[in-house]
Design a protein around this motif. Sequence first.
Motif, PDB file in Angstrom:
ATOM      1  N   PHE A  26       0.976  -1.207  -0.070  1.00  0.00           N
ATOM      2  CA  PHE A  26       0.112  -0.144  -0.078  1.00  0.00           C
ATOM      3  C   PHE A  26       0.855   1.244   0.103  1.00  0.00           C
ATOM      4  CE2 PHE A  26      -3.470   2.701   2.342  1.00  0.00           C
ATOM      5  CZ  PHE A  26      -4.175   2.940   0.885  1.00  0.00           C
ATOM      6  N   PHE A  27       1.944   1.254   0.899  1.00  0.00           N
ATOM      7  CA  PHE A  27       2.634   2.627   1.153  1.00  0.00           C
ATOM      8  C   PHE A  27       4.076   2.245   0.688  1.00  0.00           C
ATOM      9  CE2 PHE A  27      -0.108   4.020   4.591  1.00  0.00           C
ATOM     10  CZ  PHE A  27      -0.486   5.187   4.021  1.00  0.00           C
ATOM     11  N   GLU A  28       4.194   1.441  -0.524  1.00  0.00           N
ATOM     12  CA  GLU A  28       5.384   0.905  -0.947  1.00  0.00           C
ATOM     13  C   GLU A  28       6.283   2.408  -1.902  1.00  0.00           C
ATOM     14  OE1 GLU A  28       7.552  -2.580  -3.623  1.00  0.00           O
ATOM     15  OE2 GLU A  28       5.713  -1.667  -4.410  1.00  0.00           O
ATOM     16  N   HIS A  29       5.188   3.119  -2.392  1.00  0.00           N
ATOM     17  CA  HIS A  29       5.815   4.443  -3.048  1.00  0.00           C
ATOM     18  C   HIS A  29       5.125   5.464  -2.504  1.00  0.00           C
ATOM     19  CE1 HIS A  29       7.149   1.638  -5.942  1.00  0.00           C
ATOM     20  NE2 HIS A  29       6.255   1.098  -6.215  1.00  0.00           N
ATOM     21  N   TYR A  30       5.134   5.449  -1.323  1.00  0.00           N
ATOM     22  CA  TYR A  30       4.325   6.649  -0.696  1.00  0.00           C
ATOM     23  C   TYR A  30       4.914   6.665   0.833  1.00  0.00           C
ATOM     24  CZ  TYR A  30       0.319   9.830   0.443  1.00  0.00           C
ATOM     25  OH  TYR A  30      -0.428  10.922   0.603  1.00  0.00           O
ATOM     26  N   ALA A  99      -3.156   7.209  -1.304  1.00  0.00           N
ATOM     27  CA  ALA A  99      -2.520   5.902  -1.597  1.00  0.00           C
ATOM     28  C   ALA A  99      -3.388   5.093  -2.241  1.00  0.00           C
ATOM     29  CB  ALA A  99      -1.798   5.292  -0.379  1.00  0.00           C
ATOM     30  N   ALA A 100      -4.757   4.734  -1.974  1.00  0.00           N
ATOM     31  CA  ALA A 100      -5.564   3.956  -2.375  1.00  0.00           C
ATOM     32  C   ALA A 100      -5.775   4.447  -4.164  1.00  0.00           C
ATOM     33  CB  ALA A 100      -6.935   4.003  -1.633  1.00  0.00           C
ATOM     34  N   ARG A 101      -5.698   5.530  -4.476  1.00  0.00           N
ATOM     35  CA  ARG A 101      -5.797   5.745  -5.870  1.00  0.00           C
ATOM     36  C   ARG A 101      -4.788   5.264  -6.671  1.00  0.00           C
ATOM     37  NH1 ARG A 101      -7.659  10.961  -3.487  1.00  0.00           N
ATOM     38  NH2 ARG A 101      -5.543  12.008  -4.165  1.00  0.00           N
ATOM     39  N   HIS A 102      -3.719   4.891  -5.956  1.00  0.00           N
ATOM     40  CA  HIS A 102      -2.297   4.503  -7.157  1.00  0.00           C
ATOM     41  C   HIS A 102      -1.757   3.209  -6.551  1.00  0.00           C
ATOM     42  CE1 HIS A 102      -2.173   8.612  -8.289  1.00  0.00           C
ATOM     43  NE2 HIS A 102      -2.417   8.853  -7.207  1.00  0.00           N
ATOM     44  N   ALA A 103      -2.169   2.612  -5.409  1.00  0.00           N
ATOM     45  CA  ALA A 103      -1.505   1.219  -5.289  1.00  0.00           C
ATOM     46  C   ALA A 103      -1.753   0.281  -6.076  1.00  0.00           C
ATOM     47  CB  ALA A 103      -2.005   0.877  -3.723  1.00  0.00           C
ATOM     48  N   VAL A 134      -9.628   1.097   2.326  1.00  0.00           N
ATOM     49  CA  VAL A 134      -9.400  -0.063   2.114  1.00  0.00           C
ATOM     50  C   VAL A 134     -10.470  -0.554   1.014  1.00  0.00           C
ATOM     51  CG1 VAL A 134      -9.394  -2.518   2.675  1.00  0.00           C
ATOM     52  CG2 VAL A 134      -7.991  -0.664   4.236  1.00  0.00           C
ATOM     53  N   ARG A 135     -11.607   0.004   1.340  1.00  0.00           N
ATOM     54  CA  ARG A 135     -12.792  -0.247   0.390  1.00  0.00           C
ATOM     55  C   ARG A 135     -12.679   0.431  -0.902  1.00  0.00           C
ATOM     56  NH1 ARG A 135     -16.068   0.299   5.064  1.00  0.00           N
ATOM     57  NH2 ARG A 135     -16.685  -1.733   6.118  1.00  0.00           N
TER      58      ARG A 135
END
Length: 241
Positions: A26-30, A99-103, A134-135
């Motif tokens: 999720f936060f790999e690039h954030y 983050a949910a917009r790009h993960a 998450v949703r």
Amino acid sequence: MPGLLPGLIAGARALLFDFDGPVTPFFEHYRTAPIAQDIKTLLSERGVPLPPDVRASADSHGLLHLLRSDVVTAAKPGPEDQKTLELAEGIVTSHEYRAARHAVPSAHIEALVTALAGLGKRLVIVSNNADGPVRAYLERVGLGTHFEAVFGRDPHELRRMKPHPHSVEAALRHLGVEAADCLLVGDQLTDLQAARAVGVPFLGHARNDAAARLLRREGAAWAGTSLLPLQQAAEGLMDPN
């Protein structure tokens, strides 16, 4: 051990997935350090003293827990303290929505959950992330239909994040099944600790071999660095030949 994963999966009625790691990096690039700094800036602006462990933390979720356990310690916080907690939690949640917009999905997760669903397994998420982001992520990448429920961070009691078993207990109540009839797939020692607290067998999706060994030492039924063995085990149960 031959047959270990097929046996574990075959015997489970439901699987509980941690979100950040097994389902998506999720936060790999954030980077989370700026999120933690935003929280510390908020605390300073509101005149909240920062203990050394709070000042040193660069982990946004860990900082939320520290804020509730080391700074706002009253069983029932007063109005100003409660407002501080809500604002801090809101900072993290807003970044989670971004983050949910790009993960992107973790490798093999789509094939794995498709196979598990084909076996009739019930799937839920248990996470320290807020349930809304998450949703949003699950719907964006097309995994929403596989997971029947999300049990995320309790915004009203930040001490209930894993390793506290709150989200796991909520999942078990929703599923209406015994802990021993489930599996929890997670990547952190805190996931294992939450699972162990209520008696759910744990499968480790570790970031490296050292982490996998640690999870096995701490009692994971299985731990590896890829979801592929789980996928292959589930698919093998669908077609034993």
